[in-house]
Design a protein around this motif. Structure first.
Motif, PDB file in Angstrom:
ATOM      1  N   GLN A   1       0.805  -1.216   0.000  1.00 19.46           N
ATOM      2  CA  GLN A   1       0.000   0.000   0.000  1.00 19.46           C
ATOM      3  C   GLN A   1       0.846   1.278   0.000  1.00 19.46           C
ATOM      4  N   VAL A   2       2.155   1.139  -0.016  1.00 20.48           N
ATOM      5  CA  VAL A   2       3.008   2.323  -0.109  1.00 20.48           C
ATOM      6  C   VAL A   2       2.764   2.977  -1.469  1.00 20.48           C
ATOM      7  N   PRO A   3       2.434   4.269  -1.521  1.00 23.82           N
ATOM      8  CA  PRO A   3       2.151   4.927  -2.802  1.00 23.82           C
ATOM      9  C   PRO A   3       3.310   4.807  -3.787  1.00 23.82           C
ATOM     10  N   ASN A   4       2.969   4.674  -5.065  1.00 20.08           N
ATOM     11  CA  ASN A   4       3.980   4.486  -6.098  1.00 20.08           C
ATOM     12  C   ASN A   4       4.973   5.640  -6.160  1.00 20.08           C
ATOM     13  N   GLN A   5       4.507   6.852  -5.849  1.00 19.77           N
ATOM     14  CA  GLN A   5       5.372   8.022  -5.960  1.00 19.77           C
ATOM     15  C   GLN A   5       6.327   8.170  -4.782  1.00 19.77           C
ATOM     16  N   THR A   6       6.169   7.312  -3.773  1.00 20.14           N
ATOM     17  CA  THR A   6       7.035   7.398  -2.594  1.00 20.14           C
ATOM     18  C   THR A   6       8.423   6.869  -2.899  1.00 20.14           C
ATOM     19  N   GLY A   7       9.419   7.541  -2.379  1.00 19.54           N
ATOM     20  CA  GLY A   7      10.785   7.088  -2.555  1.00 19.54           C
ATOM     21  C   GLY A   7      11.098   5.918  -1.646  1.00 19.54           C
ATOM     22  N   PRO A   8      12.375   5.598  -1.462  1.00 19.63           N
ATOM     23  CA  PRO A   8      12.763   4.476  -0.605  1.00 19.63           C
ATOM     24  C   PRO A   8      12.215   4.631   0.814  1.00 19.63           C
TER      25      PRO A   8
END
Length: 311
Positions: free
Chosen positions: A104-111
């Motif tokens: 569920q971590v958004p795609n635009q989130t970095g590492p």
């Protein structure tokens, strides 16, 4: 970030105690769907433990005083009413981050930072009860009729105080979950959930933690009234979201490894019921007798609560 048992991560360090908790006037005008559980004899635990080191056994009788219990976990809409009325700020908001499941971590989130030995959990800046999976995720993930998540034990207690209730004890929760059926593993009886045709609750189907087929209809949370209620008319007592209880997380055991684990979990609170992330291959805790513990300041995307009141 510390490792902990089961599928719920916990914050590092000693459990935080909110020092500036609000003490608002108790609301008496709220409509709450609740049922009364009559006083009587109840059961706690099981004589057929599947995770013995969690303290699931033995099966033991207990006396139950009458109480009222919410038919569902507290929803996003109900928690929003509390926040709007009081200005309450949750612990995840104060910390500035919380735990989010990797998928569920958004795609635009970095590492993101992973939890030791449970790298499907990620440290997500800006995750809270509104933006469940991180900044600007409310529109996709927040639904008014779903259970509120990303709430700590301390947050849950503050809400309970506001509505004139409290969190259930383990004995009350198990008695309510059994629905008058006695020694059964599930709120609906004995039938085991599976990945194909027996999906009476919201748990993981597929291969954890990589693939969820969502045969039960939900990848994450289901509505608080999703699935059929038990014989008492209570919804989603197993699966969907873990539910905080009023009890401390304790286990009676002479095993050195269990005692060592408990020593690291001093001050933790007990949760019941499992969640949408539970699967037989890893976390078979979608059962009435199953148990988990977490620090009272921890919050995740699969942890909520329900309220009890005096009868």
């Amino acid at each position: 970030m510390a490792q902990k048992p089961c599928c719920t991560p916990t914050r590092d360090g000693p459990p935080n105690v909110i020092s500036d908790s609000i003490k608002p006037a108790v609301r008496t005008d709220l409509h709450v769907d609740a049922i009364t559980i009559a006083a009587g004899k109840g059961l706690v635990g099981t004589n057929s433990p599947r995770i013995p080191n969690d303290g699931e056994s033995p099966l033991r009788p207990t006396k139950i005083a009458a109480f009222r219990i919410g038919t569902t976990t507290v929803t996003n809409a109900q928690f929003k009413a509390f926040v709007d009325a009081t200005g309450f700020v949750t612990e995840a908001e104060k910390f500035g981050w919380s735990f989010v499941f990797w998928a569920q971590v958004p795609n635009q989130t970095g590492p993101t930072h992973a939890v030791l030995d449970a790298d499907w959990w990620r440290h997500m800046d800006g995750a809270n009860w509104r933006d469940i999976n991180g900044p600007d995720t409310m529109a996709q993930a927040w639904h008014p009729d779903h259970p509120v998540v990303q709430v700590s034990w301390n947050d849950a207690k503050a809400y309970c105080d506001w509505v004139g209730g409290r969190l259930p004890s383990e004995a009350e929760w198990e008695h309510a979950a059994r629905g008058g059926q006695g020694d059964v593993p599930f709120p609906w009886g004995n039938a085991e959930p599976n990945d194909t045709d027996q999906t009476p609750c919201n748990i993981w189907q597929g291969h954890f933690p990589e693939t969820n087929t969502a045969r039960d209809g939900y990848v994450t949370t289901a509505p608080a009234q999703g699935f059929a209620p038990n014989a008492f008319g209570l919804y989603n007592l197993v699966g969907n979201v873990w539910e905080w209880t009023s009890d401390a997380y304790t286990i009676k055991s002479l095993k050195k490894d269990v005692r060592a684990r408990l020593a690291q979990m001093k001050g933790y609170k007990l949760s019941k019921g499992g969640s949408f992330l539970c699967h037989r291959s890893y976390c078979e805790r979608y059962r009435i007798a199953a148990r988990s513990g977490s620090s009272p300041d921890s919050a995740t995307t699969h942890h909520g609560f329900r309220v009890v009141w005096p009868a």
